[in-house]
Design a protein around this motif. Sequence first.
Motif, PDB file in Angstrom:
ATOM      1  N   VAL A  58     -38.857 -14.230 -26.649  1.00  0.00           N
ATOM      2  CA  VAL A  58     -38.211 -12.869 -27.043  1.00  0.00           C
ATOM      3  C   VAL A  58     -36.923 -12.466 -26.269  1.00  0.00           C
ATOM      4  O   VAL A  58     -36.206 -11.947 -26.724  1.00  0.00           O
ATOM      5  N   GLU A  59     -36.927 -12.964 -24.981  1.00  0.00           N
ATOM      6  CA  GLU A  59     -35.739 -12.722 -24.021  1.00  0.00           C
ATOM      7  C   GLU A  59     -34.653 -13.560 -24.536  1.00  0.00           C
ATOM      8  O   GLU A  59     -33.417 -12.639 -24.533  1.00  0.00           O
ATOM      9  N   PHE A  60     -34.958 -14.562 -24.785  1.00  0.00           N
ATOM     10  CA  PHE A  60     -33.874 -15.230 -25.511  1.00  0.00           C
ATOM     11  C   PHE A  60     -33.279 -14.880 -26.863  1.00  0.00           C
ATOM     12  O   PHE A  60     -32.149 -14.693 -26.963  1.00  0.00           O
ATOM     13  N   PHE A  61     -34.342 -14.307 -27.478  1.00  0.00           N
ATOM     14  CA  PHE A  61     -33.686 -13.868 -28.833  1.00  0.00           C
ATOM     15  C   PHE A  61     -32.877 -12.422 -28.542  1.00  0.00           C
ATOM     16  O   PHE A  61     -31.774 -12.294 -29.323  1.00  0.00           O
ATOM     17  N   ALA A  62     -33.309 -11.861 -27.762  1.00  0.00           N
ATOM     18  CA  ALA A  62     -32.705 -10.598 -27.533  1.00  0.00           C
ATOM     19  C   ALA A  62     -31.191 -10.634 -26.801  1.00  0.00           C
ATOM     20  O   ALA A  62     -30.277 -10.223 -27.174  1.00  0.00           O
ATOM     21  N   LEU A  63     -31.187 -11.653 -25.877  1.00  0.00           N
ATOM     22  CA  LEU A  63     -29.861 -11.972 -25.382  1.00  0.00           C
ATOM     23  C   LEU A  63     -28.705 -12.706 -26.476  1.00  0.00           C
ATOM     24  O   LEU A  63     -27.759 -12.202 -26.580  1.00  0.00           O
ATOM     25  N   SER A  64     -29.569 -13.375 -27.414  1.00  0.00           N
ATOM     26  CA  SER A  64     -28.615 -14.219 -28.520  1.00  0.00           C
ATOM     27  C   SER A  64     -28.102 -13.004 -29.369  1.00  0.00           C
ATOM     28  O   SER A  64     -26.954 -12.989 -29.766  1.00  0.00           O
ATOM     29  N   ILE A 120     -39.267  -5.358 -22.210  1.00  0.00           N
ATOM     30  CA  ILE A 120     -38.548  -6.563 -22.255  1.00  0.00           C
ATOM     31  C   ILE A 120     -36.992  -6.352 -21.601  1.00  0.00           C
ATOM     32  O   ILE A 120     -36.674  -7.135 -21.052  1.00  0.00           O
ATOM     33  N   MET A 121     -36.388  -5.424 -22.293  1.00  0.00           N
ATOM     34  CA  MET A 121     -35.075  -5.025 -21.647  1.00  0.00           C
ATOM     35  C   MET A 121     -35.148  -4.695 -20.236  1.00  0.00           C
ATOM     36  O   MET A 121     -34.116  -4.955 -19.807  1.00  0.00           O
ATOM     37  N   SER A 122     -35.968  -3.896 -20.037  1.00  0.00           N
ATOM     38  CA  SER A 122     -36.051  -3.395 -18.761  1.00  0.00           C
ATOM     39  C   SER A 122     -36.141  -4.819 -17.592  1.00  0.00           C
ATOM     40  O   SER A 122     -35.375  -5.084 -16.607  1.00  0.00           O
ATOM     41  N   GLY A 123     -36.785  -5.874 -18.234  1.00  0.00           N
ATOM     42  CA  GLY A 123     -36.868  -6.840 -17.202  1.00  0.00           C
ATOM     43  C   GLY A 123     -35.621  -7.712 -17.290  1.00  0.00           C
ATOM     44  O   GLY A 123     -35.157  -8.267 -16.287  1.00  0.00           O
ATOM     45  N   LEU A 124     -34.860  -7.789 -18.543  1.00  0.00           N
ATOM     46  CA  LEU A 124     -33.605  -8.332 -18.380  1.00  0.00           C
ATOM     47  C   LEU A 124     -32.477  -7.635 -17.702  1.00  0.00           C
ATOM     48  O   LEU A 124     -31.806  -8.221 -17.069  1.00  0.00           O
ATOM     49  N   LYS A 125     -32.635  -6.128 -17.785  1.00  0.00           N
ATOM     50  CA  LYS A 125     -31.669  -5.480 -16.858  1.00  0.00           C
ATOM     51  C   LYS A 125     -31.964  -5.468 -15.406  1.00  0.00           C
ATOM     52  O   LYS A 125     -31.055  -5.872 -14.655  1.00  0.00           O
ATOM     53  N   ALA A 126     -33.329  -5.886 -14.922  1.00  0.00           N
ATOM     54  CA  ALA A 126     -33.505  -5.889 -13.623  1.00  0.00           C
ATOM     55  C   ALA A 126     -32.951  -7.535 -12.969  1.00  0.00           C
ATOM     56  O   ALA A 126     -32.529  -7.517 -11.794  1.00  0.00           O
ATOM     57  N   ARG A 127     -32.821  -8.438 -13.943  1.00  0.00           N
ATOM     58  CA  ARG A 127     -32.200  -9.607 -13.487  1.00  0.00           C
ATOM     59  C   ARG A 127     -30.780  -9.598 -13.774  1.00  0.00           C
ATOM     60  O   ARG A 127     -29.818 -10.717 -13.816  1.00  0.00           O
ATOM     61  N   ASP A 128     -30.294  -8.442 -14.181  1.00  0.00           N
ATOM     62  CA  ASP A 128     -28.709  -8.189 -14.162  1.00  0.00           C
ATOM     63  C   ASP A 128     -28.016  -8.992 -15.570  1.00  0.00           C
ATOM     64  O   ASP A 128     -27.066  -9.434 -15.303  1.00  0.00           O
ATOM     65  N   LEU A 129     -28.912  -9.297 -16.481  1.00  0.00           N
ATOM     66  CA  LEU A 129     -28.527  -9.893 -17.718  1.00  0.00           C
ATOM     67  C   LEU A 129     -27.979  -9.041 -18.720  1.00  0.00           C
ATOM     68  O   LEU A 129     -27.181  -9.508 -19.453  1.00  0.00           O
ATOM     69  N   ALA A 183     -34.095  -5.597 -35.297  1.00  0.00           N
ATOM     70  CA  ALA A 183     -33.791  -6.997 -35.789  1.00  0.00           C
ATOM     71  C   ALA A 183     -35.044  -8.046 -35.159  1.00  0.00           C
ATOM     72  O   ALA A 183     -35.021  -8.822 -35.857  1.00  0.00           O
ATOM     73  N   LEU A 184     -35.444  -7.524 -34.193  1.00  0.00           N
ATOM     74  CA  LEU A 184     -36.788  -8.702 -33.720  1.00  0.00           C
ATOM     75  C   LEU A 184     -37.941  -8.101 -34.439  1.00  0.00           C
ATOM     76  O   LEU A 184     -39.143  -8.844 -34.000  1.00  0.00           O
ATOM     77  N   ALA A 185     -37.917  -7.155 -35.185  1.00  0.00           N
ATOM     78  CA  ALA A 185     -39.529  -6.726 -35.620  1.00  0.00           C
ATOM     79  C   ALA A 185     -40.434  -6.414 -34.645  1.00  0.00           C
ATOM     80  O   ALA A 185     -41.666  -6.817 -34.672  1.00  0.00           O
ATOM     81  N   ILE A 186     -39.899  -5.832 -33.418  1.00  0.00           N
ATOM     82  CA  ILE A 186     -40.718  -5.506 -32.248  1.00  0.00           C
ATOM     83  C   ILE A 186     -40.541  -3.971 -32.260  1.00  0.00           C
ATOM     84  O   ILE A 186     -39.756  -3.556 -32.285  1.00  0.00           O
ATOM     85  N   ALA A 187     -41.774  -3.418 -31.936  1.00  0.00           N
ATOM     86  CA  ALA A 187     -41.888  -1.740 -31.781  1.00  0.00           C
ATOM     87  C   ALA A 187     -40.963  -1.337 -30.423  1.00  0.00           C
ATOM     88  O   ALA A 187     -40.779  -2.113 -29.458  1.00  0.00           O
ATOM     89  N   PRO A 188     -40.205  -0.463 -30.692  1.00  0.00           N
ATOM     90  CA  PRO A 188     -39.353   0.131 -29.594  1.00  0.00           C
ATOM     91  C   PRO A 188     -40.089   0.186 -28.455  1.00  0.00           C
ATOM     92  O   PRO A 188     -39.150  -0.211 -27.179  1.00  0.00           O
ATOM     93  N   SER A 189     -41.245   0.772 -28.230  1.00  0.00           N
ATOM     94  CA  SER A 189     -42.073   0.955 -26.927  1.00  0.00           C
ATOM     95  C   SER A 189     -42.326  -0.507 -26.193  1.00  0.00           C
ATOM     96  O   SER A 189     -42.152  -0.568 -25.006  1.00  0.00           O
TER      97      SER A 189
END
Length: 174
Positions: free
Chosen positions: A58-64, A91-100, A80-86
Amino acid sequence: MEHASLVVDWRERCESTRTQIEDRGLRRLIGYQLRRAEMAMQQRFSLAIGVPFQLRQVEFFALSLLAENPAVTHKQISEALAIAPSNMVGIMSGLKARDLVARRANPADGRSLFWVLTEAGRDLVQRAGAAVARMEEDALGRAEPERDELVRALNEVWAGDPLRPAYVRDMSAG
């Protein structure tokens, strides 16, 4: 005496079916085959991308998505990923914490926020994307020539699903 032979016969049957179970009927079902393929692809993804790049699917999909769409809202990624916003928040917070990824204000109104890839995120999704392409090619093996047909068929299943919310159906029409 007869009971004892039934028990022995039952045990022998159990022993012989432990290593291999008949699933011919199930193999004719698309859902069963999709589930088996999904499990195989998840295992391959975990080994080829998850471990070396420290990315879940899911992280790869979001980055893509962000690589293809330079500035999108949280709601757009969720849809787009059919995932509840909550669920997308973590997921996005984890990517942000990794500075991605980073949040940027919408220049049109200054209030809404867009997700954007950072330079590190762009580099990672490019390298991971190349690894995904190799992994999928390896997974398909002799079926590689049918790849486009398979992708088209799966897209049609997804696009025609009446149980998906309308906003997701509209997005996949193009």
